[in-house]
Design an enzyme around this catalytic site. Structure first.
Site, mmCIF file in Angstrom:
data_model
loop_
_atom_site.group_PDB
_atom_site.id
_atom_site.type_symbol
_atom_site.label_atom_id
_atom_site.label_comp_id
_atom_site.label_asym_id
_atom_site.label_seq_id
_atom_site.Cartn_x
_atom_site.Cartn_y
_atom_site.Cartn_z
ATOM 1 C CB CYS A 333 -0.970 -0.029 1.172
ATOM 2 S SG CYS A 333 -2.356 1.124 0.987
ATOM 3 C CG HIS A 443 -3.801 -3.370 3.517
ATOM 4 N ND1 HIS A 443 -2.625 -3.009 4.130
ATOM 5 C CD2 HIS A 443 -4.321 -2.234 3.010
ATOM 6 C CE1 HIS A 443 -2.449 -1.712 4.008
ATOM 7 N NE2 HIS A 443 -3.458 -1.212 3.327
#
Length: 506
Positions: A333, A443
């Site tokens: 991310c 994630h």
């Protein structure tokens, strides 16, 4: 008919509220009840995306898992995500409302009371029992006005309260007595018992103190929970996790995670910590990074500030040194965005800077947008070279939480393609690599144990080490075992008959 409820509050943050609430959810589920967790307001950088694309705190996700139900934002209607020391992103019912200072949010809180009440009522109508978790301490007298998460929430739900104190830090008797003394008479009447948590030693030595404590606070001690190591995600244990995860001399694979000032979603790496022969350590200073087998740049709530931290602290120089030596560099991310050549912030989503130079290890550019991406995804590994040898065709699942869109240029090889977003087929690139530099927005990618074991085994092969057994439990199965152990721990050390009496208003 509305559910019965019980509320777990604490003398301070890290007293153990989250895990005790999770354990209660598990026990009530085991006993045949339909149970759900609830926390009106959670302040955390560790968040999760529900099946309908809403964002919520992971503590209530853990508690929902313990209760055997799907997480929903009704369980955590307000999520506060600090972006700087003075500003917080306010997420309401799973969607970003805006950024506020502490003073601005305090003024805004009265408008949220009905929202909290409505979320709780919807949850209550669908369950037999609600386990409510407080935040911090109910004795923060400066925050009593407009409180929505401790005694204010107990009043909304008309909930009996159990207060948890942490004996491991010392001063548990003083903290429990002090907490009770700072409550109003109406608030004291809600407290039906206390729990002493994280005890080490001989319980007989503690018993005289328990008797004196009960005489002072006029409510019973419902149990003393021994200090026990359980591998369960716990927001309150973040600091302990950073301290405890040191390199193990016996570990054959060393994975170093850069401890960013605004690190988010550290639970992305729990699965790695459970693989035999792997050491996962959080590195605060560039001088301590050493020569790991893999470096991970984690997610961040303020990617630009954390990128500048990497540059100023000397981490950038060390990352480039390790890159040249052939170390695997993996970005998740915000860490993924940092690996590119540039990050632009035209709308000042994160900072007053228009753009900042990236680490330059992936030929891509990220531009921050006004709208946050929050979605669950399924993806396929599409590469079979280098550190990904043997992994092509593997399916992975996870979720995305980010503000940016990323453009890819030459020498960026796609290795991860999303084929499903919130249940709809939609192919797109979500991970690129440049040799041993890889990144993704997903994630939870390491929760996919086939992928993670394959990655670790490729690291092992590079060092001439024997592969670890691929026949491991799924991470979900492992967590289920941990929830059962937590329930056993509470059953064996708490007066559950008394707790059921409290729940039933007796």
């Amino acid at each position: 008919m509305k559910a019965k409820c019980i509320m777990i509050q604490g003398t301070a943050s890290s007293a153990g509220k989250s895990l005790i609430a999770a354990g209660m959810c598990r026990i009530f589920r085991q006993d045949g009840y339909k149970v759900a967790p609830f926390k009106s307001q959670n302040m955390a950088l560790n968040s999760f995306i529900t099946k309908d694309g809403k964002e919520m705190g992971r503590a209530q996700v853990v508690q929902a898992e313990a209760a055997g139900i799907e997480p929903s934002v009704e369980m955590n209607p307000i999520l506060l995500k600090p972006t700087t020391d003075k500003k917080t992103q306010v997420v309401i019912n799973g969607e970003v409302y805006g950024n506020m200072s502490a003073a601005e949010y305090h003024e805004f809180k009265p408008q949220l009371k009905e929202l909290v009440r409505n979320a709780y009522d919807r949850l209550s109508e669908k369950n037999d029992i609600i386990v409510i978790e407080g935040a911090g301490s109910p004795a923060e007298i400066n925050l009593r006005e407009n409180d929505l998460v401790n005694m204010g929430m107990a009043e909304i739900a008309d909930a009996p309260v159990i207060i948890v104190g942490d004996i491991d830090k010392g001063g548990v008797f003083a903290s429990l007595v002090g907490t009770m003394m700072l409550l109003t008479e109406n608030e004291k009447a809600r407290v039906k018992g206390v729990i002493i948590n994280k005890f080490r030693g001989d319980i007989k030595v503690l018993e005289p103190g328990i008797m004196m404590l009960e005489d002072i606070i006029k409510v019973p001690v419902l149990g003393v929970i021994p200090y026990t190591k359980l591998n369960i995600e716990d927001e309150d244990s973040l600091a302990e996790r950073f301290i405890q995860n040191r390199a193990e001399k016996s570990a054959e694979i060393d994975i170093a995670i850069i401890k960013l000032p605004h690190i988010s979603n550290f639970t992305d790496f729990n699965a790695l910590e459970n693989i035999k022969g792997v050491s996962v350590r959080y590195v605060e200073h560039a001088s301590n990074i050493g020569n790991p087998d893999m470096v991970i740049l984690p997610g961040s709530k303020n990617t630009i500030e954390d990128l500048l931290f990497i540059r100023k602290s000397g981490f950038e120089k060390e990352i480039h040194r390790l890159y040249r030596s052939g170390t695997v560099i993996y970005g998740i991310c915000g860490g993924y965005q940092m690996l590119g050549t540039e990050i632009e912030d035209p709308y000042h989503v994160e900072s007053n800077m228009e753009k900042v130079k990236g680490l330059g290890l992936l030929n891509m550019k990220t531009t921050f947008q006004k709208k946050k991406v929050t979605t669950r995804v399924k993806a396929s590994i599409t590469d079979n070279e280098g550190i990904l040898e043997g992994l092509k065709g593997m399916m992975v699942e996870g979720y995305e939480i980010h503000m940016g869109t990323t453009e890819y240029f030459e020498n960026c090889a796609s290795y991860l393609t999303i084929y499903s977003i919130l249940g709809q087929n939609q192919e797109k690139v979500d991970g690129v690599r440049n040799g041993d530099v890889l990144g993704t927005y997903i994630h939870g990618i390491f929760d996919n144990m086939d992928f993670t074991i394959g990655l670790v085994n490729n690291l092992r092969k590079r060092k001439g080490l024997k592969e670890v057994d691929g026949a491991v439990k799924s991470f979900k199965e492992f967590k289920e075992e941990q929830y059962d152990k937590l329930a056993d721990l509470l059953r064996n050390n708490l007066d559950m008959d008394k707790i059921y009496s409290i729940l039933n208003g007796v």
